[in-house]
Each structure stands twice: as structure tokens, then as C-alpha cells.
Design an enzyme around this catalytic site. Structure first.
Site, PDB file in Angstrom:
ATOM      1  N   GLU A   1      36.803  31.906  35.683  1.00  0.00           N
ATOM      2  CA  GLU A   1      35.498  31.292  35.925  1.00  0.00           C
ATOM      3  C   GLU A   1      34.694  31.491  34.650  1.00  0.00           C
ATOM      4  OE1 GLU A   1      31.771  31.606  39.004  1.00  0.00           O
ATOM      5  OE2 GLU A   1      32.715  33.383  38.198  1.00  0.00           O
TER       6      GLU A   1
ATOM      7  N   ASP B   1      36.957  36.187  38.169  1.00  0.00           N
ATOM      8  CA  ASP B   1      35.507  36.077  38.328  1.00  0.00           C
ATOM      9  C   ASP B   1      34.783  36.339  37.004  1.00  0.00           C
ATOM     10  OD1 ASP B   1      33.470  35.938  40.599  1.00  0.00           O
ATOM     11  OD2 ASP B   1      32.813  37.752  39.567  1.00  0.00           O
TER      12      ASP B   1
HETATM   13  C1  NOJ Z   1      31.048  34.405  40.675  1.00  0.00           C
HETATM   14  C2  NOJ Z   1      31.420  34.268  42.112  1.00  0.00           C
HETATM   15  O1  NOJ Z   1      32.013  33.015  42.308  1.00  0.00           O
HETATM   16  C3  NOJ Z   1      30.161  34.464  42.901  1.00  0.00           C
HETATM   17  O2  NOJ Z   1      30.347  34.161  44.266  1.00  0.00           O
HETATM   18  C4  NOJ Z   1      29.701  35.881  42.718  1.00  0.00           C
HETATM   19  O3  NOJ Z   1      28.455  36.047  43.357  1.00  0.00           O
HETATM   20  C5  NOJ Z   1      29.540  36.220  41.238  1.00  0.00           C
HETATM   21  N1  NOJ Z   1      30.613  35.728  40.422  1.00  0.00           N
HETATM   22  C6  NOJ Z   1      29.490  37.702  41.048  1.00  0.00           C
HETATM   23  O4  NOJ Z   1      30.752  38.258  41.305  1.00  0.00           O
END
Ligand code: NOJ
Ligand code: CA
Length: 597
Positions: A290, A236
Site C-alpha cells: 500500500e 500496510d
Molecule cells: C492502511 C489500512 O488500509 C488502514 O485501514 C489502516 O487504518 C492504516 N493503514 C493504518 O494501519
């Protein structure tokens, strides 16, 4: 501000990356072959997949029940969104205990059973690693906030406020950082009269990776899950882990896209390399980060295999092409989308690897967002076209639950139908401050809000779509179109989106050209037809050449292939009964075909 800060469109430099120095014999078209390059990944959002015990919340036993469904679909890696103990301020992306299963989702024994059942089916599991921040209910934070002298104080970012001349009793935040979830990224805490940093919700304090103890604790929890047998991590917002020294204010220019500054802190690569050295290199693990705020030219710094950081990242260029700030639409054209995939093919080299995705739990539904859900026929056809594209472009494809059924956005009409914290905070910041009429807010959120992807899986035409027993109340409303769009009906129909996706996945698995083959866009400027080839040349073998033809729109087109190319054997077509081959093709609305040639 929201998680979808406007991202500046990036122009890729016209360079060709250098091939890596690998032992030539083992390479395929210059690429080191690895299982995760050949995988087709399916993302499960556990809260919305299957409720097995009637509390209206999806759970791990519910996932185990459907592993045959996934195996038959043909996907071979599952990415599980967070399954850890959490107070659910952000549906599990706020973790209270990294070594415990969320009680609503089941027990560790349920997890172990699920993992074993995945392995029995020759599939693999990657789990979500959410370590830019924890929950404010994590014991590290409870300790940290308790006093300035606590040994955990430095696990998070604590700063004095700035003087507030207008109201001296209420100091101002330490700097001007905005939160992705609206408002300031700083929260005042009365116990020690300092502020803590939270780039996301106030219940998601950012961990201080500059503290070596934090890094060691993270590596240790990673080993815990890898030792259990998970096959890797989706990480993440991982580029945000290295904060800017001194946390200076963002300039007005930087404020247009704060992710760019936050994702490029001075120690990002050092920390990822340390993580790789201390943990990842010791396992056969897959990693996908991500990568909010990372431009294409920067991507290779993280994914180039010689740098020993991550295997691949999610770059947001394509998925955010149709978005402006927050939930506003941005007009886009097909040549712009093609230019993104073309630039990826040019900029990423043989030692890099890419991902392909157009949906996940943070974006609206694949077919509603990128296809055409205006009629049942266009919905079916465009959903199949999109699956064709995802499974034939260059990079490991990531499919999101329900897209294989052509599930659509939810017909939200009122603010109180939304669950997402991003939506609730944005509502406070815009509608409640009088900056936006409620009707406009609801319309934009209906189009792009994250809850569209989070409505329960539509398994059947039974009450609650078979997601939960009839007597249960699902945590988020089931889309009323479940009587027409559901897995049971699609499993019974050989021409369904499910079965088409199954064929497209099988094609992907059957041909290494669709994994390691070169990509060429044959007609980058055509406004409606997307036509490209994937070609694999291996010494001593005939070339494997694939031609993908997509009519991206409702208008039928007569299309002559450029360069004298003739479509050969038809391998996949989203209109049953198609047989056409040759140089000139007659494409119906949203028609997709894959040929060898
Ligand atoms: C990215 C995640 O995919 C999302 O769902 C989340 O709200 C944020 N990061 C914070 O963790
Ligand atoms: Ca349940």
C-alpha cells in the site's frame, strides 16, 4: 487530518520505460509471465464477511463457509485484511501478537482449515502485513515503554518533548508531525516522561526499522506465515518504514502532503531489498504494497523486478481522484481518470507491474463512489460497467467484498452510527472544536467515510442479511437495503451483478491479452465515453485485439469509433440482448461492452 491527506495530483513525464533484459523466449509481449500477474484478487474484511457463531463479528469459519461462492465467482487470490490478535483500536491494523489469530475470528486451527480449503479449491491466500506500527499492547511496546534502558526501548521512536513556556509541566511534542488520524503524531508517556511516535492512532506506535533487530523480528514473522503456506502479503503503508533522520519538522510546504516526506525516507529501498533477499526470494510469494505518498514516477523504484523489492503497489491516483482533504469531494472529469490510466501505461514498463482497484476497506462503496446508485437500474448497470473496467484495464485487478453484489454506501444520518477511529478522531478535531457544523461532518462522512465499506456482507434477505444469526447484534449495522441487494437473490438471477462479474472474470482469465496486452485509449478527451483497446501480439499467432466501450454516465450517446475501427464480436455486454456491432454504436445510460475486433 485523516488517512486521506489530500494527495497532490501527479503529472507523469512523457517517457516510455525501457523493456527489461529478460530471456526473450519466455516473455509474453515483453512481460515475464507469473501467476500473480494473471490473478484476480478478492479482498475479505473478516470482521464483516460472515459471523459463524452468533457473536455479531465475522470470523474465519465464516469465510470457510463461503469459499464455494468465491470459487464460483472466479477469483483466484484472496487478500485477507488483518486476522491477528489485536485490541482493535483500528480493526486489526493494530497488532498485539503477529503469530496469533484474533480470538473473535477463531483459532489457529480454524486458520489452517480455511487455508487448506482455499488450496483445495486452487485458490491462494495473501495476508495483511502491518509492520510500520504495532499495537501499543504488543509485548515489544510494553517492554519499550517500561524504561529507557529496556532492550526494546529502541524498537520504537522515543523523544524528549520541547519546552512549553506557557505551561512548563506539559512539554510540547518533539516535532510538528500530524497523525493521519488527527492531532499530533506524538503521545506523551508518563512512565519515562518522553513522547513516542504514532503516525496513525496513539494505540499504533511506529516501529523503528532502523533497528536491525526490528527488521529481523519482522522477517521472522513473515517466514512463520509463509511456512504455513500463505502465498504472500499485502503490506500496510509499507513506504513509511524508513523515517527521516533526526525527525525534523515538516516545512509549511511539506505539511500540505506529509506522506510524500514520510514515504521517501533514505532507507526504504534498502530495507525492502533486504526483506526480499532474506525472506521473499526464498518463496513463490506475491507482494503488494500500500503505497501512500509514492508518485507514479517513483512507483517503478519499488516494483521494477530488477530491483528485487515488491511485485506491485497500490497507487492512489485513481481512487483518490474524487477526494479533497479529509472527506471532502473534489470535482473530477472522465478525461482526468483516463489520463491516470494512460500515464500508468506509459510510465510503467515491462519489468514493472501495476494494480487496478477503485475500492477497498478504506474507501466508500464502488458503485456509490464511482457509479450511480440513484435508481436500481442505474446501480445495476453502473456496477457492471465498473467491474468491466476493473477487469479489462492494465494491471492485476483487486475486487472488494460485496462490490460483486453492487452493495452501496450506508445511509448514515448521525455521528453515533460510525465506528471508525478515523471518523471519531476527526469529529473531535473538527466538530468539537467548532470548526465544522455536525450536519456537514455527517454528510461528508456518509459520502466518503470508511465504514461504508465495512457494513456486513449482505448474503440474503433473512434478518441481519444472513451475515449473523437473527438473534445476534452485528458489530456494525447492516445496510437496510439488504432485502433488495443480497447474494441469495443475485445467485438466482442470471442477469445479476454477481453473474455479470463472474462472466467478466472468466473473460479476464480466458485471454492473456487482458493481462499482458498493450493498452491504448482511443479517445482521451471524450467527456462521457471511455473507449480503449487491449492488444496482444505474439510471434506466429494472430493478434488478439479487444475493444472496451464504456458510457460513463446517464446520458445515452451515439458514438462513432475513432480511426475507422469497427466493433466486431460482442464478448460481454451489461444490457441483456445487445447485439450491435460496427463503427457507430448507440450506447444507453451506463452501458458497457467488450468486443473483439
Ligand atoms: C492502511 C489500512 O488500509 C488502514 O485501514 C489502516 O487504518 C492504516 N493503514 C493504518 O494501519
Ligand atoms: Ca463470530
Amino acid at each position: 487530518m485523516t488517512f486521506c491527506f489530500a494527495q497532490a495530483q501527479q503529472t507523469a513525464p512523457a517517457v516510455t520505460a525501457q523493456p527489461a533484459a529478460h530471456p526473450a523466449a519466455s516473455l509474453i509481449n515483453g512481460y515475464q509471465p507469473v501467476w500473480w500477474k494473471e490473478a484476480v484478487v478478492y479482498q475479505i474484511y473478516p470482521r464483516s464477511f460472515q459471523d459463524s457463531n452468533g457473536d455479531g463479528i465475522g470470523d474465519l469459519n465464516g469465510i470457510t463457509q463461503h469459499l464455494d461462492y468465491l470459487q464460483k465467482l472466479g477469483v483466484n487470490v484472496i487478500w485477507l485484511s488483518p486476522h491477528y490478535d489485536s485490541p482493535n483500536a483500528d480493526n486489526g491494523y493494530d497488532i498485539r501478537d503477529y503469530r496469533k489469530v484474533m480470538s473473535e475470528f477463531g483459532t489457529m486451527a480454524d486458520f489452517d482449515r480455511m487455508l487448506a480449503a482455499i488450496k483445495t479449491r486452487h485458490m491462494r491466500l495473501i495476508v495483511d502485513l502491518v509492520v510500520n506500527h504495532s499495537s501499543d499492547e504488543h509485548h515489544w511496546f510494553a517492554e519499550s515503554r517500561s524504561s529507557k534502558e529496556n532492550p526494546y526501548r529502541d524498537y520504537y521512536f522515543w523523544r524528549d518533548g520541547r519546552p512549553n513556556p506557557a505551561d512548563p509541566a506539559h512539554p510540547l511534542p518533539p516535532n510538528n508531525y500530524p497523525s493521519y488520524f488527527s492531532g499530533s503524531a506524538w503521545q506523551y508517556d508518563a512512565t519515562t516522561q518522553q513522547f513516542y511516535l504514532h503516525l496513525f492512532a496513539a494505540k499504533q506506535p511506529d516501529l523503528n526499522w532502523d533497528n536491525a533487530k526490528v527488521r529481523e523480528d519482522v522477517y521472522s514473522l513473515m517466514r512463520f506465515w509463509l511456512d504455513k503456506g500463505v502465498d504472500g502479503f499485502r503490506m500496510d503503508v509499507i513506504p513509511l518504514i524508513s523515517k527521516q533522520p533526526g525527525l525534523p519538522d515538516l516545512t509549511a510546504e511539506q505539511m500540505k502532503d506529509p506522506s510524500r516526506i514520510w514515504a521517501n525516507g533514505p532507507h526504504r529501498d534498502e530495507y525492502l531489498q533486504q526483506m526480499n533477499r532474506e525472506v521473499l526470494s526464498k518463496y513463490d510469494a506475491m507482494t503488494v504494497g500500500e503505497a501512500l505518498g509514492i508518485t507514479l514516477p517513483e512507483q517503478t523504484q519499488i516494483v521494477n523486478s530488477e530491483r528485487h523489492e515488491l511485485n506491485m503497489i497500490f497507487n492512489f491516483d485513481a481512487v483518490r481522484l474524487n477526494r479533497g482533504a479529509n472527506y471532502t469531494a473534489r470535482p473530477w472529469t472522465l478525461p482526468e481518470l483516463k489520463a491516470i490510466y494512460d500515464s500508468h501505461a506509459r510510465v510503467l514498463g515491462k519489468a514493472d507491474w501495476d494494480t487496478v482497484f477503485l475500492s477497498n476497506h478504506d474507501n466508500s462503496r464502488l458503485v456509490s463512489n464511482w457509479g450511480d446508485d440513484s435508481t436500481p437500474e442505474f446501480r445495476t448497470r453502473s456496477a457492471k460497467l465498473l467491474e468491466t473496467m476493473l477487469l479489462t484495464l492494465r494491471g492485476t485487478p483487486f475486487l472488494y467484498q460485496g462490490d460483486e453484489l453492487g452493495m452501496t454506501n450506508y445511509p448514515f444520518t448521525r455521528f453515533d452510527q460510525f465506528d471508525d477511529i478515523e471518523v471519531k478522531n476527526l469529529y473531535k478535531a473538527t466538530v468539537l472544536t467548532g470548526q465544522m457544523p455536525e450536519a456537514q461532518f455527517v454528510a461528508e462522512t456518509q459520502r466518503f467515510g470508511r465504514d461504508n465499506a465495512r457494513t456486513p456482507m449482505q448474503w440474503s434477505g433473512a434478518p441481519n442479511a444472513g451475515f449473523a444469526p437473527a438473534a445476534a447484534k452485528p458489530w456494525l449495522a447492516v445496510n437496510p437495503n439488504y432485502t433488495a441487494i443480497n447474494a441469495a437473490q443475485e445467485l438466482a438471477d442470471p442477469e445479476s451483478i454477481y453473474h455479470y462479474t463472474q462472466r467478466a472474470i472468466a473473460l479476464h482469465h480466458a485471454h492473456l491479452a487482458l493481462v499482458y496486452g498493450d493498452y491504448q485509449d482511443l479517445d482521451p478527451t471524450h467527456l462521457q465515453v471511455y473507449v480503449y483497446t487491449r492488444t496482444l501480439t505474439e510471434p506466429g499467432k494472430p493478434d488478439q485485439r479487444f475493444l472496451v466501450v464504456l458510457n460513463y454516465g446517464q446520458k445515452p450517446v451515439e458514438y462513432t469509433l475513432p480511426g475507422g475501427i469497427k466493433a466486431g464480436k460482442l464478448l460481454l455486454a451489461n444490457i441483456p440482448g445487445t447485439t450491435e456491432a460496427g463503427a457507430t454504436l448507440h450506447l444507453a445510460a451506463w452501458e458497457a461492452r467488450v468486443y473483439s475486433y
